[in-house]
Design a protein around this motif. Sequence first.
Motif, PDB file in Angstrom:
ATOM      1  N   UNK A  89      14.178   8.655  -5.300  1.00  9.98           N
ATOM      2  CA  UNK A  89      13.109   8.100  -4.710  1.00  9.98           C
ATOM      3  C   UNK A  89      12.572   9.119  -3.492  1.00  9.98           C
ATOM      4  N   UNK A  90      11.335   8.879  -3.170  1.00 13.36           N
ATOM      5  CA  UNK A  90      10.938   9.714  -1.920  1.00 13.36           C
ATOM      6  C   UNK A  90       9.940   8.973  -1.397  1.00 13.36           C
ATOM      7  N   UNK A  91       9.892   8.974   0.139  1.00  7.88           N
ATOM      8  CA  UNK A  91       9.101   8.154   0.809  1.00  7.88           C
ATOM      9  C   UNK A  91       8.442   9.039   2.007  1.00  7.88           C
ATOM     10  N   UNK A  92       7.422   8.429   2.553  1.00  6.47           N
ATOM     11  CA  UNK A  92       6.816   9.465   3.579  1.00  6.47           C
ATOM     12  C   UNK A  92       6.186   8.258   4.459  1.00  6.47           C
ATOM     13  N   UNK A  93       6.253   8.388   5.907  1.00  7.08           N
ATOM     14  CA  UNK A  93       5.535   7.444   6.604  1.00  7.08           C
ATOM     15  C   UNK A  93       4.687   8.167   7.582  1.00  7.08           C
ATOM     16  N   UNK A  94       3.605   8.001   7.615  1.00  5.17           N
ATOM     17  CA  UNK A  94       2.492   8.750   8.483  1.00  5.17           C
ATOM     18  C   UNK A  94       2.106   7.967   9.714  1.00  5.17           C
ATOM     19  N   UNK A  95       2.645   8.042  10.943  1.00  7.77           N
ATOM     20  CA  UNK A  95       2.179   6.980  12.124  1.00  7.77           C
ATOM     21  C   UNK A  95       0.698   7.740  12.396  1.00  7.77           C
ATOM     22  N   UNK A  96      -0.297   6.494  12.549  1.00  8.99           N
ATOM     23  CA  UNK A  96      -1.596   6.907  13.001  1.00  8.99           C
ATOM     24  C   UNK A  96      -2.034   6.590  14.415  1.00  8.99           C
ATOM     25  N   UNK A 266       0.421   4.901   7.709  1.00 11.55           N
ATOM     26  CA  UNK A 266       0.398   4.775   6.413  1.00 11.55           C
ATOM     27  C   UNK A 266       1.643   5.276   5.792  1.00 11.55           C
ATOM     28  N   UNK A 267       2.116   4.552   4.608  1.00 10.10           N
ATOM     29  CA  UNK A 267       3.147   4.755   3.946  1.00 10.10           C
ATOM     30  C   UNK A 267       3.076   4.817   2.441  1.00 10.10           C
ATOM     31  N   UNK A 268       3.662   5.920   2.079  1.00 11.80           N
ATOM     32  CA  UNK A 268       3.747   6.174   0.425  1.00 11.80           C
ATOM     33  C   UNK A 268       5.192   6.142  -0.001  1.00 11.80           C
ATOM     34  N   UNK A 269       5.265   5.941  -1.255  1.00  9.90           N
ATOM     35  CA  UNK A 269       6.435   6.300  -1.895  1.00  9.90           C
ATOM     36  C   UNK A 269       6.536   6.742  -3.523  1.00  9.90           C
ATOM     37  N   UNK A 270       7.526   7.391  -4.080  1.00 14.11           N
ATOM     38  CA  UNK A 270       7.528   7.637  -5.415  1.00 14.11           C
ATOM     39  C   UNK A 270       8.890   7.316  -5.775  1.00 14.11           C
ATOM     40  N   UNK A 280       3.864   3.805  -5.105  1.00 11.95           N
ATOM     41  CA  UNK A 280       3.405   2.924  -4.093  1.00 11.95           C
ATOM     42  C   UNK A 280       2.500   3.513  -2.892  1.00 11.95           C
ATOM     43  N   UNK A 281       1.624   2.992  -2.379  1.00 12.81           N
ATOM     44  CA  UNK A 281       0.769   3.266  -1.233  1.00 12.81           C
ATOM     45  C   UNK A 281       0.504   2.110  -0.368  1.00 12.81           C
ATOM     46  N   UNK A 282       0.605   2.059   1.034  1.00 15.33           N
ATOM     47  CA  UNK A 282       0.183   0.975   1.792  1.00 15.33           C
ATOM     48  C   UNK A 282       0.146   1.296   3.330  1.00 15.33           C
ATOM     49  N   UNK A 283      -0.016   0.285   3.989  1.00 12.06           N
ATOM     50  CA  UNK A 283      -0.059   0.488   5.511  1.00 12.06           C
ATOM     51  C   UNK A 283       0.938  -0.216   6.039  1.00 12.06           C
ATOM     52  N   UNK A 284       1.371   0.125   7.197  1.00 10.60           N
ATOM     53  CA  UNK A 284       2.374  -0.606   8.198  1.00 10.60           C
ATOM     54  C   UNK A 284       1.756  -0.832   9.636  1.00 10.60           C
TER      55      UNK A 284
END
Length: 399
Positions: A89-96, A266-270, A280-284
Amino acid sequence: MHRALLGAALLGVWIAQAQSPAPLTPAPLTFDQLLTKAVPDPLTLRLEADLAARQRQLAATGGLLREGATVAVEAGRRTGPNGASTDKTAEVDLPLMLAAGDRQRAGASLDRLQGPLLALAKAESRHRLRQAYLDAWLEMTQVAQRQSQMALMGTWLKVAQARVDSGADPAYQADLVRGDLLKLETELSEAQRRWIEAWGRLRSLADLPLEPQPLASPGTAKLPALENATRAFEQSLYRRVQTDRATADLTAFELEQSLKRSRWSLRGSYASEGDERIAKLGVGFRLPRPGELSAQNRERATGRRALERESQNAASQLESRFQAALARARSFPGTVELPSFGSALAAVDVRLKEGKERPSEALLIRRQLLEAESAALLRLHEAHALVAELELLILGDAR
């Protein structure tokens, strides 16, 4: 024969002593020499550290991102009836931060401030060294003044005692000289303490030995022309730095507030789970606590008012500082020199030894001459300090 040999030996010793070099005394240090011995100023180093901290804060954000992305990677072993596999699993969180303009303005104002601010810091460091040199020179000169007075008073005491022993003067005349000598000893001790303390302050700004060294006289003080001083002050480096610093502080505060108000990401995971692949792609959105938004608004409003008021106060204080220096400068002549009172004191010494003045009369004149000499020293010191102050306040802009 023996007397002749002894005389020749003594003559040889005397000639050898006469030809041997006298012990060397260090040449007085000039201000230019002190500049070459200057050590890094703690205030300048602190300023450079603060600028580096601001640069780091700016580098931590950029573009639409409030801060650097957070990446998480996980892997684990899966076992089941169909065999074993590895899940990944790989996740990324991009604070805007939806206020990129605040960062651009903060970065531009800091870039505009850095050069002039460091140039002013260097000038202020030189100014502090110059002031410490003038203070140390004044204290050193006052020590030398009292040491010479001590030697003179020792001679006067012998003269006064001889006049008392001969019956020419009553006994209290010698007691008056003895009392003045005791007072001088106390003044000399206090002057030496101030000289050592002033040397210590000078040593904190320059690479100097622990033992106080002689300092060269600053010479005649020449005050700058005052006709265009006000215009030079309005266009000075001090004024520019003050304006740029107020802008940089305000834009840095606005950037800080924008970072606190940023809640989106912005959040995404594979994921790879057995034969399955999931993307997955979404927002927080970070939900505020009750009362948090209103507190942030109050913080922003009051913070802006505080910065604006601080900027106004700094401008007013700088203006007052310049006006005070200007008013003091107008009370001085164009040049200030150190007058000599040595001939007057020598004349009093001669009259006392010739019996034309009583010790009580000579002591009164000596005190007046000493006060005049001290006032002249203080006046010259003040004039040089004022020249340094004006030069700093009207220092030209740095481009």
